[in-house]
Design an enzyme around this catalytic site. Structure first.
Site, mmCIF file in Angstrom:
data_model
loop_
_atom_site.group_PDB
_atom_site.id
_atom_site.type_symbol
_atom_site.label_atom_id
_atom_site.label_comp_id
_atom_site.label_asym_id
_atom_site.label_seq_id
_atom_site.Cartn_x
_atom_site.Cartn_y
_atom_site.Cartn_z
ATOM 1 N N HIS A 197 0.717 -1.047 -0.019
ATOM 2 C CA HIS A 197 0.023 0.003 -0.099
ATOM 3 C C HIS A 197 0.910 1.231 0.080
ATOM 4 C CE1 HIS A 197 -3.943 -2.015 1.531
ATOM 5 N NE2 HIS A 197 -3.712 -2.014 0.338
ATOM 6 N N ASP A 249 1.116 4.014 1.355
ATOM 7 C CA ASP A 249 1.559 4.815 2.533
ATOM 8 C C ASP A 249 2.646 4.053 3.439
ATOM 9 O OD1 ASP A 249 -0.817 3.052 2.978
ATOM 10 O OD2 ASP A 249 -0.826 3.891 5.066
ATOM 11 N N HIS A 250 3.000 2.866 2.804
ATOM 12 C CA HIS A 250 4.031 1.989 3.359
ATOM 13 C C HIS A 250 5.240 1.619 2.543
ATOM 14 C CE1 HIS A 250 1.791 0.803 6.994
ATOM 15 N NE2 HIS A 250 0.407 1.103 6.120
#
Ligand SMILES: [Zn+2]
Length: 325
Positions: A74, A76-77
């Site tokens: 994802h 945001d990672h």
């Protein structure tokens, strides 16, 4: 005096939270990234957008990174990864870097290199996590071992358990004079090698057990997953996501996340020493409801925030080293 020593010495096992937000970055709450230092080695766990700026802001030794661990793909990672690797390349980073990540991350980086003509010039040792369906060791060096374990999110995602390498035995100070131990003999005893000239002396008169290895567990993103309570049992520090409070429990279930209550219940089941909550949804500007929800179930709960550094100390420091005062 012991307490003073305990508080004033920096630990050689630290976790610095660089980003404690979730999908939507907010001022002061970056997407997920953490800087873990154990002994002489430095590791990055997850690399959301802006991670390299956070590394600079907190003056962390970017060029000394040994390995990067990515939990899942994802945005945001992991979206900060191409930028960070490009910067390392521009800075003439030379040493091999280990990258533990889903194979899709490697394909993404390969595409980037192909489309831009900018291949990274330093070696990247790739360790794909895709085959880890339960829990498996994925990394080892002289400072630590790291076990990846499958989380329960909307896509494949892994948690990571850092465990420092066992420390050598400690020598009983009084035995040095009593038995006339030489420097070489001290080194041998520390390594657990017995000395033939002292074979009749019980080992416990010469040496003491070292402090137990310290551990750090990283669990985001995931639904509550109690099956890992044994694996992370007794961890010195657990970072567990709490994207929502109970008000948004349904949303947590739908999106593969946890509430503060669930994180605290897990910490309690695993009997960890400290729980840090993070990965807070941008819906919340005030984070006190997270703490209010978690502490009745697990009192030793703290809110992670960007820039916070957690020192993990050995369990028992019984002696003040010579020359300290
Ligand atoms: Zn996610």
């Amino acid at each position: 005096v012991g307490l003073l020593y305990f508080c004033s010495m920096a630990s050689d096992f630290t976790v610095r939270f660089l980003g404690t937000g979730s999908a939507i970055p907010m001022p002061g709450r970056h997407p997920t990234a953490q800087w873990v230092s154990i002994g002489e080695r430095h590791y990055l766990v997850d690399c959301g957008e802006g991670t390299q700026m956070q590394i600079r802001k907190f003056h962390l030794p970017m060029q000394r990174l040994s390995a990067i661990f990515i939990s899942h793909m994802h945005a945001d990672h992991f979206l900060g990864l191409p930028g960070l690797l490009s910067t390392l390349d521009l800075l003439d980073f030379k040493k091999p870097l280990t990258l533990v990540a889903p194979a899709a991350v490697f394909a993404y980086l390969d595409d980037y290199a192909k489309n831009t003509g900018n291949a990274f010039r330093f070696p990247i040792h790739r360790i794909p996590t895709d085959a880890v369906r339960q829990a498996e060791p994925v990394f080892e060096d002289k400072s630590c071992t790291v076990t990846a374990f499958a989380l329960h999110h909307s896509i494949d995602c892994h948690g990571f358990l850092f465990k420092e390498q066992p420390k050598p035995l400690k020598i009983r100070r009084e035995s040095i004079a009593e038995f006339g131990l030489s420097h070489l003999e001290i080194q041998q005893l520390k390594a657990g090698i017995s000395l033939s000239r002292l074979e009749n002396v019980p080992a416990h008169l010469l040496t003491m057990a070292p402090a137990p290895p310290r551990t750090y567990a990283f669990m985001t993103d995931t639904r509550p997953l109690f099956k890992w309570a044994d694996l992370v049992s007794g961890a010195d520090v657990l970072y567990h996501e709490a994207t929502f409070t109970l008000t948004w429990k349904e949303r947590a279930d739908q999106t593969g996340h946890s509430t503060a209550e669930a994180a605290a219940k897990f910490a309690n089941a695993a009997k960890v020493k400290q729980l840090y909550l993070g990965h807070f949804s941008s819906r919340y500007s005030d984070l006190t409801p997270f703490l209010e929800e978690a502490t009745p179930l697990f009192p030793n709960t703290f809110l992670a925030f960007d820039g916070l550094e957690v020192d993990i100390y050995p369990e028992s420091i019984t002696e003040i080293p010579e020359g300290y005062f």
